[in-house]
Design a protein around this motif. Structure first.
Motif, PDB file in Angstrom:
ATOM      1  N   UNK A   1       1.504   9.098  16.406  1.00 13.18           N
ATOM      2  CA  UNK A   1       0.156   8.333  17.086  1.00 13.18           C
ATOM      3  C   UNK A   1      -1.090   8.359  16.205  1.00 13.18           C
ATOM      4  N   UNK A   2      -1.290   9.562  15.324  1.00 11.30           N
ATOM      5  CA  UNK A   2      -2.380   9.695  14.247  1.00 11.30           C
ATOM      6  C   UNK A   2      -2.118   8.943  13.255  1.00 11.30           C
ATOM      7  N   UNK A   3      -0.886   8.770  12.679  1.00 10.43           N
ATOM      8  CA  UNK A   3      -0.559   7.801  11.696  1.00 10.43           C
ATOM      9  C   UNK A   3      -0.879   6.419  12.027  1.00 10.43           C
TER      10      UNK A   3
ATOM     11  N   UNK B   1       0.904  -1.057   0.026  1.00  5.41           N
ATOM     12  CA  UNK B   1       0.103  -0.080   0.014  1.00  5.41           C
ATOM     13  C   UNK B   1       0.844   1.135  -0.060  1.00  5.41           C
ATOM     14  N   UNK B   2       0.617   2.200  -0.743  1.00  7.89           N
ATOM     15  CA  UNK B   2       1.175   3.512  -0.774  1.00  7.89           C
ATOM     16  C   UNK B   2       0.281   4.268  -0.420  1.00  7.89           C
ATOM     17  N   UNK B   3       0.260   5.111   0.648  1.00  6.36           N
ATOM     18  CA  UNK B   3      -0.799   5.888   1.292  1.00  6.36           C
ATOM     19  C   UNK B   3      -0.143   7.381   1.869  1.00  6.36           C
ATOM     20  N   UNK B   4      -1.016   8.189   2.025  1.00  4.92           N
ATOM     21  CA  UNK B   4      -0.927   9.654   2.591  1.00  4.92           C
ATOM     22  C   UNK B   4      -1.439   9.297   3.962  1.00  4.92           C
ATOM     23  N   UNK B   5      -0.602   9.527   5.115  1.00  4.21           N
ATOM     24  CA  UNK B   5      -0.877   9.460   6.673  1.00  4.21           C
ATOM     25  C   UNK B   5      -0.560  10.549   7.168  1.00  4.21           C
TER      26      UNK B   5
ATOM     27  N   UNK C   1       3.688  -3.466   3.746  1.00  2.00           N
ATOM     28  CA  UNK C   1       3.177  -4.592   2.839  1.00  2.00           C
ATOM     29  C   UNK C   1       1.603  -4.609   3.232  1.00  2.00           C
ATOM     30  N   UNK C   2       1.108  -5.303   2.002  1.00  2.00           N
ATOM     31  CA  UNK C   2      -0.284  -5.719   2.062  1.00  2.00           C
ATOM     32  C   UNK C   2      -0.539  -7.150   2.745  1.00  2.00           C
ATOM     33  N   UNK C   3      -1.644  -7.055   3.553  1.00  2.00           N
ATOM     34  CA  UNK C   3      -1.745  -8.719   4.224  1.00  2.00           C
ATOM     35  C   UNK C   3      -2.160  -9.552   3.141  1.00  2.00           C
ATOM     36  N   UNK C   4      -1.703 -10.539   3.568  1.00  2.85           N
ATOM     37  CA  UNK C   4      -2.245 -11.701   2.682  1.00  2.85           C
ATOM     38  C   UNK C   4      -3.438 -11.881   2.514  1.00  2.85           C
TER      39      UNK C   4
ATOM     40  N   UNK D   1      -7.216   1.782   8.332  1.00  7.08           N
ATOM     41  CA  UNK D   1      -6.946   1.618   6.763  1.00  7.08           C
ATOM     42  C   UNK D   1      -6.696   0.043   6.508  1.00  7.08           C
ATOM     43  N   UNK D   2      -5.888  -0.538   7.502  1.00 11.02           N
ATOM     44  CA  UNK D   2      -5.739  -2.080   7.156  1.00 11.02           C
ATOM     45  C   UNK D   2      -6.797  -2.870   7.425  1.00 11.02           C
ATOM     46  N   UNK D   3      -7.851  -2.494   8.118  1.00  7.79           N
ATOM     47  CA  UNK D   3      -9.219  -3.260   8.239  1.00  7.79           C
ATOM     48  C   UNK D   3      -9.961  -3.413   7.091  1.00  7.79           C
ATOM     49  N   UNK D   4      -9.805  -2.202   6.197  1.00  3.02           N
ATOM     50  CA  UNK D   4     -10.758  -2.380   5.006  1.00  3.02           C
ATOM     51  C   UNK D   4     -10.231  -1.368   4.029  1.00  3.02           C
ATOM     52  N   UNK D   5      -9.258  -1.536   3.400  1.00  5.11           N
ATOM     53  CA  UNK D   5      -8.447  -0.482   2.705  1.00  5.11           C
ATOM     54  C   UNK D   5      -9.521   0.139   1.422  1.00  5.11           C
ATOM     55  N   UNK D   6     -10.394  -0.724   0.972  1.00  8.12           N
ATOM     56  CA  UNK D   6     -11.313  -0.289  -0.136  1.00  8.12           C
ATOM     57  C   UNK D   6     -12.486   0.995   0.613  1.00  8.12           C
ATOM     58  N   UNK D   7     -12.468   1.082   1.847  1.00  7.73           N
ATOM     59  CA  UNK D   7     -13.194   2.295   2.247  1.00  7.73           C
ATOM     60  C   UNK D   7     -12.620   3.413   2.342  1.00  7.73           C
ATOM     61  N   UNK D   8     -11.259   3.521   2.151  1.00  8.78           N
ATOM     62  CA  UNK D   8     -10.340   4.817   2.306  1.00  8.78           C
ATOM     63  C   UNK D   8      -9.879   5.339   1.067  1.00  8.78           C
ATOM     64  N   UNK D   9      -9.840   6.643   0.975  1.00 10.64           N
ATOM     65  CA  UNK D   9      -9.227   7.371  -0.432  1.00 10.64           C
ATOM     66  C   UNK D   9      -8.133   8.284   0.029  1.00 10.64           C
TER      67      UNK D   9
END
Length: 76
Positions: free
Chosen positions: A35-37, A26-30, A71-74, A44-52
């Protein structure tokens, strides 16, 4: 860096990354605040499709951001 700078940086990183990197990471802006990151990455990791890209803004208190990759989870 400010959000607009982070967005530009992310776009450049995506252009330069090869296909194997894009499939594996994943390449994302945080938020720049550690702590906030961590809170954002956890959500984000729980459901990446819900985030932009804009999603990180509601986790950030000081308008400072960075671009990270992890790294993306398996998904098997």
């Amino acid at each position: 860096m400010k959000y607009s700078e982070a967005l530009t940086y992310k776009k450049e990183a995506l252009k330069k990354a090869d296909e194997s990197v894009l499939k594996s990471y994943h390449i994302i802006i945080v938020p720049a605040d550690t702590e906030e990151s961590a809170q954002y990455i956890e959500a984000f990791s729980k459901n990446p499709d819900d985030f932009n890209d804009n999603s990180c803004k509601k986790y950030c208190s000081n308008d400072e951001y960075e671009v990270v990759s992890f790294s993306k989870e398996d998904e098997s």
